[in-house]
Design an enzyme around this catalytic site. Structure first.
Site, PDB file in Angstrom:
ATOM      1  N   GLU A  39       0.837  -1.199   0.000  1.00 46.31           N
ATOM      2  CA  GLU A  39       0.000   0.000   0.000  1.00 46.31           C
ATOM      3  C   GLU A  39       0.870   1.246   0.000  1.00 46.31           C
ATOM      4  O   GLU A  39       1.803   1.373   0.764  1.00 46.31           O
ATOM      5  CB  GLU A  39      -0.935   0.002   1.220  1.00 46.31           C
ATOM      6  CG  GLU A  39      -1.952  -1.132   1.215  1.00 46.31           C
ATOM      7  CD  GLU A  39      -2.936  -1.077   0.045  1.00 46.31           C
ATOM      8  OE1 GLU A  39      -3.017  -0.033  -0.633  1.00 46.31           O
ATOM      9  OE2 GLU A  39      -3.621  -2.096  -0.182  1.00 46.31           O
ATOM     10  N   CYS A  48      -7.918  -1.462   7.772  1.00 50.73           N
ATOM     11  CA  CYS A  48      -6.523  -1.517   7.323  1.00 50.73           C
ATOM     12  C   CYS A  48      -6.008  -0.117   7.028  1.00 50.73           C
ATOM     13  O   CYS A  48      -4.905   0.253   7.438  1.00 50.73           O
ATOM     14  CB  CYS A  48      -6.400  -2.426   6.108  1.00 50.73           C
ATOM     15  SG  CYS A  48      -6.719  -4.153   6.537  1.00 50.73           S
ATOM     16  N   HIS A  87      -1.218  -5.563   2.111  1.00 51.91           N
ATOM     17  CA  HIS A  87      -2.464  -6.333   2.039  1.00 51.91           C
ATOM     18  C   HIS A  87      -2.155  -7.714   1.473  1.00 51.91           C
ATOM     19  O   HIS A  87      -1.526  -7.834   0.410  1.00 51.91           O
ATOM     20  CB  HIS A  87      -3.476  -5.631   1.129  1.00 51.91           C
ATOM     21  CG  HIS A  87      -4.562  -4.929   1.884  1.00 51.91           C
ATOM     22  ND1 HIS A  87      -4.918  -3.629   1.646  1.00 51.91           N
ATOM     23  CD2 HIS A  87      -5.384  -5.359   2.884  1.00 51.91           C
ATOM     24  CE1 HIS A  87      -5.919  -3.291   2.461  1.00 51.91           C
ATOM     25  NE2 HIS A  87      -6.216  -4.316   3.218  1.00 51.91           N
TER      26      HIS A  87
HETATM   27  N1  PCA Z   1      -8.603  -6.551   6.295  1.00 53.13           N
HETATM   28  C1  PCA Z   1      -9.530  -5.458   6.449  1.00 53.13           C
HETATM   29  C2  PCA Z   1      -9.557  -5.174   7.930  1.00 53.13           C
HETATM   30  C3  PCA Z   1      -8.962  -6.374   8.578  1.00 53.13           C
HETATM   31  C4  PCA Z   1      -8.300  -7.103   7.497  1.00 53.13           C
HETATM   32  O1  PCA Z   1      -7.555  -8.081   7.638  1.00 53.13           O
HETATM   33  C5  PCA Z   1      -9.207  -4.259   5.576  1.00 53.13           C
HETATM   34  O2  PCA Z   1      -8.680  -4.470   4.466  1.00 53.13           O
HETATM   35  O3  PCA Z   1      -9.467  -3.120   5.945  1.00 53.13           O
END
Ligand code: PCA
Length: 199
Positions: A77, A140, A161
């Protein structure tokens, strides 16, 4: 030197979260004390938990991980935005919409991880990835924004991610990356980020 790596508990009715499972599989890094923690998918509580982790461990590097259910590739990200707008409730049932994370904060913050260098190391290791310009507007993104706001400027911090792993794909068939590969990728990301700290 202490390094903090966090994942998230399961959410959205899923049985498992690879970002939590991967914590147990991370390779040891020489000279590094690895602190692993699982964060709650709870917008009200997550900030307090994060603040306490930073206070207790004073990490030299913080890497936060989460699941991106719809993505097939591991994503670095680039950007966290100062906004919460949930399209599903968190695990406590909260669903903020168009609420800033820190009312006095800037609109966005950039990752402090060496994204291109990490991506290049992954490519060498045969691990495809993408650089993503949106971490979403859910937990996240919240954690990434808080990390970049609260940790001192000199502390590399950012968010990766992870896609579904085999456990999730067995429950909900679709694209996945084996957890062992995800663990390898996170280990390499830590190595590359640490190199930027020790020139
Ligand atoms: N993914 C979510 C919140 C917790 C997770 O593992 C997100 O992408 O915001």
């Amino acid at each position: 030197m202490r390094v903090l790596v966090t994942g998230f508990e399961p959410f959205a009715g899923l049985p498992h979260n690879p970002s939590q499972a991967v914590l147990e599989r991370l390779p040891a890094l020489k000279g590094i004390e690895l602190v692993r923690a699982t964060l709650p998918v709870d917008t009200q509580r997550v900030g307090g938990v994060l603040k306490e982790l930073y206070r207790l461990h004073q990490p030299a590097l913080a890497l936060h991980l989460g699941l991106a259910m719809g993505r097939a590739l591991i994503s670095l990200e680039r950007l966290a935005v100062n906004l919460l707008d949930f399209d599903l409730p968190d695990n406590a049932g909260a669903r903020p919409q168009e609420v800033p994370i820190l009312p006095e904060g800037p609109l966005a913050r950039l990752s402090r991880l060496p994204l291109r260098a990490i991506q290049a190391r992954w490519a060498q290791a045969g691990i495809p990835s993408q650089i993503s310009n949106s971490a979403g507007l859910y937990l996240c993104n919240q954690v990434m924004y808080l990390a970049l706001s609260w940790l001192p400027e000199g502390v590399p911090a950012g968010f990766i991610h992870l896609p579904p792993d085999e456990t999730l794909a067995l429950a909900r068939p679709g694209a996945y990356v084996p957890l062992a590969v995800q663990a390898r990728a996170v280990g390499l990301a830590l190595e590359v980020s640490l190199e930027s700290l020790r020139p």
